[in-house]
Motif scaffolding. Sequence first.
Motif, PDB file in Angstrom:
ATOM      1  N   HIS A 156     -12.584   6.638  10.371  1.00 45.99           N
ATOM      2  CA  HIS A 156     -11.745   7.786  10.024  1.00 45.99           C
ATOM      3  C   HIS A 156     -10.294   7.498  10.396  1.00 45.99           C
ATOM      4  CE1 HIS A 156     -15.089  10.541   9.119  1.00 45.99           C
ATOM      5  NE2 HIS A 156     -15.739   9.786   9.988  1.00 45.99           N
ATOM      6  N   ASN A 157      -9.422   7.565   9.409  1.00 45.87           N
ATOM      7  CA  ASN A 157      -7.983   7.444   9.637  1.00 45.87           C
ATOM      8  C   ASN A 157      -7.466   8.859   9.839  1.00 45.87           C
ATOM      9  OD1 ASN A 157      -5.227   7.202   9.574  1.00 45.87           O
ATOM     10  ND2 ASN A 157      -5.147   6.005   7.690  1.00 45.87           N
ATOM     11  N   LYS A 158      -7.120   9.214  11.069  1.00 48.67           N
ATOM     12  CA  LYS A 158      -6.662  10.558  11.406  1.00 48.67           C
ATOM     13  C   LYS A 158      -5.155  10.712  11.262  1.00 48.67           C
ATOM     14  CE  LYS A 158     -10.493  11.026  14.599  1.00 48.67           C
ATOM     15  NZ  LYS A 158     -10.901  11.154  15.998  1.00 48.67           N
ATOM     16  N   GLY A 159      -4.487   9.656  10.833  1.00 42.38           N
ATOM     17  CA  GLY A 159      -3.044   9.709  10.642  1.00 42.38           C
ATOM     18  C   GLY A 159      -2.696  10.298   9.286  1.00 42.38           C
ATOM     19  N   ASP A 160      -1.438  10.126   8.887  1.00 44.08           N
ATOM     20  CA  ASP A 160      -0.943  10.692   7.629  1.00 44.08           C
ATOM     21  C   ASP A 160      -0.841   9.672   6.504  1.00 44.08           C
ATOM     22  OD1 ASP A 160      -0.603  13.201   8.856  1.00 44.08           O
ATOM     23  OD2 ASP A 160       1.377  12.618   9.594  1.00 44.08           O
ATOM     24  N   VAL A 161      -0.810   8.399   6.831  1.00 45.69           N
ATOM     25  CA  VAL A 161      -0.632   7.352   5.822  1.00 45.69           C
ATOM     26  C   VAL A 161      -1.631   6.224   6.050  1.00 45.69           C
ATOM     27  CG1 VAL A 161       1.829   7.849   5.463  1.00 45.69           C
ATOM     28  CG2 VAL A 161       1.151   6.195   7.182  1.00 45.69           C
ATOM     29  N   ARG A 213      -7.446  -2.031   4.128  1.00 46.11           N
ATOM     30  CA  ARG A 213      -6.567  -0.870   4.194  1.00 46.11           C
ATOM     31  C   ARG A 213      -7.428   0.361   4.397  1.00 46.11           C
ATOM     32  NH1 ARG A 213      -3.334   0.909  -0.948  1.00 46.11           N
ATOM     33  NH2 ARG A 213      -5.017   2.383  -1.175  1.00 46.11           N
ATOM     34  N   LEU A 214      -7.046   1.190   5.365  1.00 43.93           N
ATOM     35  CA  LEU A 214      -7.747   2.438   5.622  1.00 43.93           C
ATOM     36  C   LEU A 214      -6.842   3.586   5.209  1.00 43.93           C
ATOM     37  CD1 LEU A 214      -9.176   1.689   9.190  1.00 43.93           C
ATOM     38  CD2 LEU A 214     -10.329   1.402   6.983  1.00 43.93           C
ATOM     39  N   PHE A 226     -12.889  -3.018  15.203  1.00 41.70           N
ATOM     40  CA  PHE A 226     -11.607  -2.709  14.583  1.00 41.70           C
ATOM     41  C   PHE A 226     -10.658  -2.138  15.635  1.00 41.70           C
ATOM     42  CE2 PHE A 226     -14.807  -2.442  11.306  1.00 41.70           C
ATOM     43  CZ  PHE A 226     -14.214  -3.045  10.214  1.00 41.70           C
ATOM     44  N   THR A 227      -9.395  -2.513  15.533  1.00 38.71           N
ATOM     45  CA  THR A 227      -8.340  -1.975  16.398  1.00 38.71           C
ATOM     46  C   THR A 227      -7.194  -1.529  15.501  1.00 38.71           C
ATOM     47  OG1 THR A 227      -8.953  -3.552  18.118  1.00 38.71           O
ATOM     48  CG2 THR A 227      -6.825  -2.484  18.358  1.00 38.71           C
ATOM     49  N   PHE A 228      -6.645  -0.339  15.784  1.00 45.57           N
ATOM     50  CA  PHE A 228      -5.581   0.187  14.926  1.00 45.57           C
ATOM     51  C   PHE A 228      -4.794   1.272  15.662  1.00 45.57           C
ATOM     52  CE2 PHE A 228      -9.769   1.816  13.772  1.00 45.57           C
ATOM     53  CZ  PHE A 228      -9.647   3.153  14.140  1.00 45.57           C
ATOM     54  N   ARG A 229      -3.689   1.670  15.036  1.00 43.06           N
ATOM     55  CA  ARG A 229      -2.877   2.803  15.468  1.00 43.06           C
ATOM     56  C   ARG A 229      -2.706   3.709  14.261  1.00 43.06           C
ATOM     57  NH1 ARG A 229       1.795   1.644  19.445  1.00 43.06           N
ATOM     58  NH2 ARG A 229       0.705   0.348  20.926  1.00 43.06           N
ATOM     59  N   PHE A 230      -2.947   4.988  14.453  1.00 40.17           N
ATOM     60  CA  PHE A 230      -2.683   5.936  13.380  1.00 40.17           C
ATOM     61  C   PHE A 230      -1.174   6.096  13.233  1.00 40.17           C
ATOM     62  CE2 PHE A 230      -6.771   7.628  15.220  1.00 40.17           C
ATOM     63  CZ  PHE A 230      -7.582   7.101  14.244  1.00 40.17           C
ATOM     64  N   LYS A 231      -0.734   6.356  11.993  1.00 45.51           N
ATOM     65  CA  LYS A 231       0.683   6.587  11.718  1.00 45.51           C
ATOM     66  C   LYS A 231       0.869   8.027  11.275  1.00 45.51           C
ATOM     67  CE  LYS A 231       2.773   3.034   9.420  1.00 45.51           C
ATOM     68  NZ  LYS A 231       2.899   2.018   8.371  1.00 45.51           N
ATOM     69  N   TYR A 232       1.864   8.690  11.866  1.00 45.87           N
ATOM     70  CA  TYR A 232       2.151  10.088  11.571  1.00 45.87           C
ATOM     71  C   TYR A 232       3.555  10.219  10.997  1.00 45.87           C
ATOM     72  CZ  TYR A 232      -1.694  10.522  14.888  1.00 45.87           C
ATOM     73  OH  TYR A 232      -2.870  10.386  15.555  1.00 45.87           O
TER      74      TYR A 232
END
Length: 176
Positions: free
Chosen positions: A79-84, A151-152, A169-175
């Motif tokens: 789940h990508n909880k960010g905006d982009v 790409r998520l 997986f390792t990531f940072r959400f973008k807002y």
Amino acid sequence: MRAIKRWLDVDDYKPLAFSENLDIVYYAMPVDTSDLVHNAARHGYVRLTMKCNSPYAYSRNTSTHSFDISSGMKIIELHNKGDVAIYPTVEILKIGNGDVKIENLSDYTEPFIFSNLKDREIVKVNGVKEIIESSLYGNERYDDFNDNYIRLDYGKNRLKVTGKCKLRFTFRFKYR
């Protein structure tokens, strides 16, 4: 106050978070001059202008648990909880020799494919910086990769993984 001014004297973007939500991080650095406003009784504030390295704020680094695909095929959800859209780092521990293929069934992009991986080889693919590291070969695995980074998109992403392996997986959400 002078200690604060020295602390803010940086030449590169640094993480900046506010007490209202410490989980949201901006990468910023001061620009122009800072104003030190005080009443000589140890009360005051610093007025400054900050410049960010992008139009986005970020979450802290998030790592998933290890997904066990020893059966050879599995559908997992991220789940990508960010905006982009974001491009995660994928760490693959190969079980047996062979290929690993990851298809995002939610956005219909070209699949991520790694060929000719060796048993117990660990490959780390950074989707943001497009850097590949292998536990066996250093950075020489670009010829065995099809250059389609995962790409998520915002929301639920269903990933079909084919090939015996373990994934993280390792990531940072973008807002915005």
